[in-house]
Design a protein around this motif. Structure first.
Motif, PDB file in Angstrom:
ATOM      1  N   ALA A 196     -13.953 -13.579  -1.817  1.00  0.00           N
ATOM      2  CA  ALA A 196     -13.636 -12.394  -2.347  1.00  0.00           C
ATOM      3  C   ALA A 196     -13.087 -11.196  -1.488  1.00  0.00           C
ATOM      4  O   ALA A 196     -12.089 -10.744  -1.601  1.00  0.00           O
ATOM      5  N   GLY A 197     -13.787 -11.154  -0.407  1.00  0.00           N
ATOM      6  CA  GLY A 197     -13.094 -10.270   0.396  1.00  0.00           C
ATOM      7  C   GLY A 197     -12.039 -10.404   1.242  1.00  0.00           C
ATOM      8  O   GLY A 197     -11.183  -9.703   1.397  1.00  0.00           O
ATOM      9  N   ILE A 198     -12.028 -11.712   1.656  1.00  0.00           N
ATOM     10  CA  ILE A 198     -10.460 -12.060   2.108  1.00  0.00           C
ATOM     11  C   ILE A 198      -9.459 -12.081   1.327  1.00  0.00           C
ATOM     12  O   ILE A 198      -8.389 -11.873   1.539  1.00  0.00           O
ATOM     13  N   VAL A 199      -9.626 -12.517   0.114  1.00  0.00           N
ATOM     14  CA  VAL A 199      -8.330 -12.391  -1.109  1.00  0.00           C
ATOM     15  C   VAL A 199      -8.201 -10.926  -1.335  1.00  0.00           C
ATOM     16  O   VAL A 199      -7.151 -10.538  -1.294  1.00  0.00           O
ATOM     17  N   GLY A 200      -8.935 -10.072  -1.121  1.00  0.00           N
ATOM     18  CA  GLY A 200      -8.660  -8.770  -1.239  1.00  0.00           C
ATOM     19  C   GLY A 200      -7.837  -8.098   0.017  1.00  0.00           C
ATOM     20  O   GLY A 200      -7.108  -7.225   0.015  1.00  0.00           O
ATOM     21  N   LEU A 201      -8.337  -8.682   1.098  1.00  0.00           N
ATOM     22  CA  LEU A 201      -7.706  -8.203   2.382  1.00  0.00           C
ATOM     23  C   LEU A 201      -6.234  -8.713   2.319  1.00  0.00           C
ATOM     24  O   LEU A 201      -5.590  -8.196   2.449  1.00  0.00           O
ATOM     25  N   LYS A 202      -6.209 -10.039   2.025  1.00  0.00           N
ATOM     26  CA  LYS A 202      -4.929 -10.658   1.665  1.00  0.00           C
ATOM     27  C   LYS A 202      -3.822  -9.993   0.906  1.00  0.00           C
ATOM     28  O   LYS A 202      -2.916  -9.661   1.143  1.00  0.00           O
ATOM     29  N   GLN A 203      -4.405  -9.589  -0.187  1.00  0.00           N
ATOM     30  CA  GLN A 203      -3.752  -8.954  -1.145  1.00  0.00           C
ATOM     31  C   GLN A 203      -3.212  -7.721  -0.686  1.00  0.00           C
ATOM     32  O   GLN A 203      -2.150  -7.082  -1.285  1.00  0.00           O
ATOM     33  N   SER A 204      -4.255  -7.098   0.168  1.00  0.00           N
ATOM     34  CA  SER A 204      -3.758  -5.655   0.578  1.00  0.00           C
ATOM     35  C   SER A 204      -2.424  -5.740   1.401  1.00  0.00           C
ATOM     36  O   SER A 204      -1.583  -4.743   2.013  1.00  0.00           O
ATOM     37  N   GLY A 205      -2.008  -6.810   1.812  1.00  0.00           N
ATOM     38  CA  GLY A 205      -0.907  -7.113   2.700  1.00  0.00           C
ATOM     39  C   GLY A 205       0.473  -6.444   1.924  1.00  0.00           C
ATOM     40  O   GLY A 205       1.372  -6.177   2.561  1.00  0.00           O
ATOM     41  N   VAL A 206       0.390  -6.629   0.657  1.00  0.00           N
ATOM     42  CA  VAL A 206       1.276  -6.187  -0.239  1.00  0.00           C
ATOM     43  C   VAL A 206       1.509  -4.735   0.062  1.00  0.00           C
ATOM     44  O   VAL A 206       2.468  -4.039   0.121  1.00  0.00           O
ATOM     45  N   GLN A 207       0.430  -4.122   0.038  1.00  0.00           N
ATOM     46  CA  GLN A 207       0.338  -2.621   0.251  1.00  0.00           C
ATOM     47  C   GLN A 207       0.626  -2.032   1.667  1.00  0.00           C
ATOM     48  O   GLN A 207       1.231  -1.017   1.949  1.00  0.00           O
ATOM     49  N   ALA A 208       0.001  -3.222   2.503  1.00  0.00           N
ATOM     50  CA  ALA A 208       0.185  -2.599   4.005  1.00  0.00           C
ATOM     51  C   ALA A 208       1.864  -2.776   4.305  1.00  0.00           C
ATOM     52  O   ALA A 208       2.533  -2.029   5.155  1.00  0.00           O
ATOM     53  N   ALA A 209       2.678  -3.540   3.566  1.00  0.00           N
ATOM     54  CA  ALA A 209       3.950  -3.380   3.806  1.00  0.00           C
ATOM     55  C   ALA A 209       4.597  -2.196   3.252  1.00  0.00           C
ATOM     56  O   ALA A 209       5.548  -1.671   3.963  1.00  0.00           O
ATOM     57  N   ALA A 210       4.055  -1.348   2.086  1.00  0.00           N
ATOM     58  CA  ALA A 210       4.481  -0.294   1.713  1.00  0.00           C
ATOM     59  C   ALA A 210       4.268   0.795   2.639  1.00  0.00           C
ATOM     60  O   ALA A 210       5.028   1.587   3.410  1.00  0.00           O
ATOM     61  N   LEU A 211       3.040   0.650   3.253  1.00  0.00           N
ATOM     62  CA  LEU A 211       2.735   1.602   4.511  1.00  0.00           C
ATOM     63  C   LEU A 211       3.597   1.555   5.482  1.00  0.00           C
ATOM     64  O   LEU A 211       4.063   2.575   6.121  1.00  0.00           O
ATOM     65  N   LEU A 212       3.778   0.475   6.105  1.00  0.00           N
ATOM     66  CA  LEU A 212       4.754   0.151   7.273  1.00  0.00           C
ATOM     67  C   LEU A 212       6.285   0.507   6.737  1.00  0.00           C
ATOM     68  O   LEU A 212       6.995   1.083   7.573  1.00  0.00           O
ATOM     69  N   ALA A 213       6.677   0.091   5.740  1.00  0.00           N
ATOM     70  CA  ALA A 213       8.068   0.585   5.348  1.00  0.00           C
ATOM     71  C   ALA A 213       8.523   2.011   5.041  1.00  0.00           C
ATOM     72  O   ALA A 213       9.126   2.623   5.532  1.00  0.00           O
ATOM     73  N   GLY A 214       7.320   2.683   4.522  1.00  0.00           N
ATOM     74  CA  GLY A 214       7.265   4.188   4.298  1.00  0.00           C
ATOM     75  C   GLY A 214       7.250   4.790   5.697  1.00  0.00           C
ATOM     76  O   GLY A 214       7.917   5.774   5.820  1.00  0.00           O
TER      77      GLY A 214
END
Length: 392
Positions: free
Chosen positions: A136-154
Motif C-alpha cells: 500500500a505504501g509503495i503504491v501511494g509512493l509510485k502514484q505520487s510520481g504523477v504529482q512529482a511531475a507537476a512539481l518538477l514541471a512547475g
C-alpha cells in the motif's frame, strides 16, 4: 544486517524507478497547462485546440490500456518499464523536432503508448517484488510520481522555456527518459517466464471494476480539464508565467502528500470507497472557491489548486491500491489496464469538452460548474460502489 541493508537499497531503487515511470509520461500533461498561453500564441491555435493536444495522448492511452495490461503480463514488467521510458524519450525528442500543431500531436501519440503501459507495468512490478506489508505504501509512493511531475514541471519549465523556448524545454527531458531506461536494465532483474500468452481478446470487467472505472472517468474528466486550462484561466486573471508554474508545483506538492498519506489510510478502511467519495465532494468545494478569483485577488486560485491537489489528485492512487488489495477486481496488470482506460478516457474527453464550453460561453463560469457537477456524480458513484460491495 547486510541482507536487510541490501533489501532496503533494492526497495529504494525500485521505488525511485516506479515514481519516475508514473511521472515521466505525465510530464507533458502539466507542461501543456504551464505552457498553454505560449502554445496558443506560437502555434496560432484556439483554446479548444489546446484541449485536443491532451486528447491526442490520453485518448490513445485510453484506447490501448485494455490491451496494455495483457501485454505487460506477456512480456513482463521489466520489458514494459524499459519500453515505457524509451517511448517517453522518443516523444519528447519529437516535440522539439516536428513542426506545427500536427507535429506536436504526432509526438504526443508516443507518450500515449507509454502512458498506457505505466500502471500495468508498475503494478506488476509491485505485485512481484514488493512484500505484502509494504504494498500500500509503495503504491501511494509510485502514484505520487504523477504529482512529482507537476512539481518538477512547475519549477523547471517556466525558466527553461524563457531561456530556450518551449520546444527545447520539452526536448531536454528526452535524455532523462533514456537514463531511466538504463537504470531499469541495471536495477530490475528480468523474469524469464511470462505469466500468460498475449491475446487481443479483452475480458469484460466485472461490476465492481466497471463502477471503479466510472469513478475514475469522473476523476480524469475533472483533473484533465482543470490542469489543462489552469494556466489560461490564471493568465486571464493577470497571473505571471512564473506564478502559474508555482501553482502547478503547489498542486504537485499537495498531490504527493495526499497520495502518500491517504493511500495507506484507504487500505486500512473497511472500504476505501468512503474515502474516495469524501475527496470528490471536497474537490468540488475547491473549484467553487476558485471561481472567486479575479485580477484583484488571486488567493482563490491558490486555494483551488491546493484543494484539488489534496483531494481528487489522490483518487487514482487509492483506486489502484483497491485493485491490489482485493483480487475480486481482477488480476493486477489486467485490472490496472482497464482502470487506466477509464481514467485516461476522462483525460481524453475532458479538455476538448471544456474548450467547447469556453468557445460557446466565452466565460469560465459554466465550465467550472460543469466540473463541479462531474465531481458530484463521482461522489454518488462512490456511494453506489460502497453499497454494491457491502451487498456482496
Amino acid at each position: 544486517m547486510n541482507t536487510e541493508s541490501r533489501h532496503s537499497d533494492s526497495l529504494a531503487g525500485l521505488s525511485f524507478l516506479l515514481v519516475m515511470a508514473m511521472g515521466m509520461p505525465m510530464m507533458i500533461f502539466y507542461a501543456i497547462g504551464i505552457l498553454g498561453p505560449a502554445l496558443i500564441l506560437d502555434l496560432d491555435i484556439s483554446r479548444q485546440q489546446l484541449g485536443w493536444l491532451i486528447t491526442s495522448t490520453f485518448g490513445f492511452a485510453a484506447v490501448l490500456s485494455p490491451w496494455a495490461g495483457a501485454l505487460v503480463q506477456r512480456v513482463g514488467a521489466f520489458k514494459g518499464m524499459v519500453g515505457l521510458f524509451l517511448l517517453v524519450g522518443v516523444s519528447f525528442a519529437l516535440m522539439g523536432a516536428l513542426p506545427g500543431f500536427g507535429g506536436l500531436v504526432t509526438a504526443l501519440l508516443f507518450c500515449g503508448v507509454a502512458q498506457s503501459l505505466a500502471n500495468p507495468a508498475t503494478n506488476q512490478l509491485i505485485a512481484q517484488q514488493v512484500p505484502a506489508p509494504s504494498k500500500a505504501g509503495i503504491v501511494g509512493l509510485k502514484q505520487s510520481g504523477v504529482q512529482a511531475a507537476a512539481l518538477l514541471a512547475g519549477a523547471a519549465l517556466p525558466p527553461m522555456a524563457l531561456a530556450w523556448g518551449w520546444r527545447a524545454a520539452l526536448a531536454a527531458w528526452a535524455p532523462v527518459a533514456l537514463l531511466m531506461a538504463a537504470l531499469v536494465v541495471r536495477w530490475v532483474p528480468p523474469r524469464v517466464t511470462a505469466e500468460q500468452r498475449f491475446s487481443l481478446r479483452v475480458h469484460a470487467p466485472n461490476r465492481w471494476l466497471w463502477m471503479l472505472m466510472a469513478i475514475q472517468l469522473c476523476a480524469g474528466l475533472a483533473l484533465s480539464s482543470f490542469m489543462t486550462f489552469l494556466g489560461v484561466y490564471a493568465d486571464q486573471q493577470g497571473v505571471s508565467a512564473q506564478a502559474i508554474g508555482a501553482m502547478v508545483s503547489g498542486f504537485g506538492i499537495m498531490g504527493i502528500l495526499s497520495r502518500v498519506l491517504l493511500t495507506p489510510v484507504g487500505a486500512r478502511l473497511p472500504d476505501a470507497s468512503i474515502l474516495l467519495g469524501v475527496l470528490f465532494v471536497l474537490a468540488g468545494l475547491a473549484l467553487m472557491i476558485m471561481r472567486l478569483a479575479s485580477p484583484q485577488q488571486h488567493w482563490p486560485l491558490w486555494l483551488g489548486v491546493v484543494g484539488m491537489g489534496l483531494t481528487v489528485a489522490a483518487s487514482n492512487a487509492i483506486a489502484m491500491s483497491m485493485l491490489l488489495h482485493d483480487a475480486r477486481f481482477g488480476a493486477a496488470a489486467a485490472s490496472a489496464g482497464m482502470l487506466s482506460a477509464g481514467f485516461f478516457g476522462g483525460f481524453a474527453f475532458g479538455p476538448p469538452a471544456f474548450g467547447w464550453l469556453l468557445a460557446r460561453t466565452d466565460d469560465f463560469t459554466a465550465a467550472w460548474y460543469s466540473l463541479a457537477a462531474i465531481l458530484t456524480a463521482g461522489a454518488l458513484l462512490c456511494v453506489l460502489l460502497l453499497l454494491m460491495r457491502r451487498r456482496k
